[in-house]
Design an enzyme around this catalytic site. Structure first.
Site, PDB file in Angstrom:
ATOM      1  N   MET C   1      44.966  45.996  40.482  1.00 50.74           N
ATOM      2  CA  MET C   1      45.631  45.489  39.285  1.00 50.74           C
ATOM      3  C   MET C   1      45.022  46.148  38.064  1.00 50.74           C
ATOM      4  O   MET C   1      44.297  45.502  37.293  1.00 50.74           O
ATOM      5  CB  MET C   1      45.454  43.975  39.221  1.00 50.74           C
ATOM      6  CG  MET C   1      46.067  43.333  40.464  1.00 50.74           C
ATOM      7  SD  MET C   1      45.495  41.672  40.740  1.00 50.74           S
ATOM      8  CE  MET C   1      46.943  40.722  40.312  1.00 50.74           C
ATOM      9  N   PRO C   2      45.302  47.426  37.923  1.00 54.34           N
ATOM     10  CA  PRO C   2      44.638  48.221  36.883  1.00 54.34           C
ATOM     11  C   PRO C   2      44.971  47.729  35.479  1.00 54.34           C
ATOM     12  O   PRO C   2      46.075  47.238  35.221  1.00 54.34           O
ATOM     13  CB  PRO C   2      45.217  49.627  37.095  1.00 54.34           C
ATOM     14  CG  PRO C   2      45.824  49.621  38.447  1.00 54.34           C
ATOM     15  CD  PRO C   2      46.244  48.218  38.717  1.00 54.34           C
ATOM     16  N   ILE C   3      43.969  47.826  34.613  1.00 53.63           N
ATOM     17  CA  ILE C   3      44.138  47.508  33.199  1.00 53.63           C
ATOM     18  C   ILE C   3      43.844  48.778  32.405  1.00 53.63           C
ATOM     19  O   ILE C   3      42.751  49.323  32.480  1.00 53.63           O
ATOM     20  CB  ILE C   3      43.181  46.373  32.774  1.00 53.63           C
ATOM     21  CG1 ILE C   3      43.474  45.106  33.567  1.00 53.63           C
ATOM     22  CG2 ILE C   3      43.293  46.114  31.267  1.00 53.63           C
ATOM     23  CD1 ILE C   3      42.439  43.998  33.364  1.00 53.63           C
TER      24      ILE C   3
END
Lengths: 73, 73, 73, 73, 73, 73
Positions: C1-3
Site C-alpha cells: 500500500m505505497p504512499i
C-alpha cells in the site's frame, strides 16, 4: 484517511509495536470520527547515533535501554 | 525541483527500484514541465512490522510476498 | 500500500494535480504490481521562500513562474 | 523522545486537535514507557486537492465534511 | 522547538554524525534564537539504490565513496 | 546530495529564513564534504495549534512570540 508516523528509538519488540499501532489507530478513529480501517500507522526507527537533542547524539547521551528506566528514550 | 518519496514494503530488488525511479521521474518531469535532472526520487522501505492499517501490523495481516499475488502490499 | 509524497513549488492548478496524481498512481501500481486503490499520493506545496538550493532561497533565485520556461522549478 | 506526525484532511477545529494531541501523547507515553513531556505531536493538514487515493483527488472523490458521516476522510 | 532532518547517503561514521548534529544545532539555536536543548536533529540514511536523481539510481550513477572526492554524494 | 528539512513554528520573516538556509547549507557542505549546490534546505512551518509537546498544543502553552524571549519556540 489519516496517516500517522511514529519516529522512535530502534529496537522495540514486535509485541510493543502491535499494541502501539492498535492503540493509536483506535484513538485516531475515535477522535477524528473515521473508520479504523482508514487509518495507517507507520513506525520509523532510528539508531541512537542518528538522533540528537541539544546537539548531542543519543548514543552518547543515553544507554541502550528503553523508556523511563532504561532512559534510552 | 520536485522531491518524490515512495514509502513501500521492504525488499523489492534493485531492478524494480531502477524502473520505478525512472518511470516516476519521467512522469513528474512531463506533468510538471521540469527537467528530469531536477527530479529526486527517494525510496523508503518499511518492515511489515512497522506498517499497520486498521490497527493491524502488515506482518500479522499479510504474507511475505509482494504485490497483488503475494499480497504483501 | 505505497504512499507517494511529491514536494514541489506552491501554486499549480488542480487540473495539473489531478493529472499528476493519476499518472503517478498508474505507474506505481504497474511497477510495484499493486492495485491502484492501494496507492496514496500526497502533494506537499512549498513557498519559494521555504525552499533553498546552494544556500539560496528559490524566492531569491527564481521568478514566480513554473517549469522550464517559468523556471520557478 | 518519540515524534508523532498525523497527516489528515485540513480544517478540523482546534478543540479536536487539542483532544487528539492529548490522547495520542497519553497512549504513546504508556505504550512506549516514556514521560508524556518527551512526546511531540505534529499535525499536518492537507487540502483535499493534495491527497489522492486510487489516482483520484479527494476533492473530486469526497464532499467537504469530515469523518464517517461527512466522508471527507 | 525546531526539528531538523538530514537525509543523506548511508554509511558515514559516528564521528561525522556527532560533529554534524552539534554544528546544525548551534546554527539553528543561533539563527532562530532558541535554546540548543530545544533542537532535535534526525539523520536519515539512504542506500544509494533508494536515491535517484534524473531518473537514475545513485548506486548506478556514483561509486561507493562520500563527498566531493568519493562522489558518493 | 543531502536534503535538510527544518520544522519550526510558523511566521518568521524571510530575512531569517535566508540566513538560516545559507548557514545550514554551509555547515552541511563542510561537515559532509559536499558542494553547497548539492544541498537542499526545506523549511516546514507549523501553526502552534498543530504542534504539541507533553500533550499540550503550543497555541495553549506559549504566546505568539519567537525564540527565547517570545518563547513561541
Amino acid at each position: 484517511m489519516p496517516i500517522v508516523t511514529v519516529k522512535m528509538a530502534k529496537g522495540r519488540p514486535v509485541t510493543k509495536k502491535r499494541k502501539l499501532a492498535k492503540a493509536i489507530t483506535d484513538i485516531v478513529a475515535r477522535e477524528l470520527d473515521v473508520k479504523p480501517e482508514w487509518v495507517t500507522v507507520l513506525i520509523e526507527e532510528y539508531d541512537r547515533s542518528n538522533w540528537a537533542t541539544g546537539g548531542q547524539l543519543h548514543s552518547d547521551k543515553f544507554g541502550k535501554g528503553f523508556g523511563k528506566k532504561g532512559s534510552g528514550k
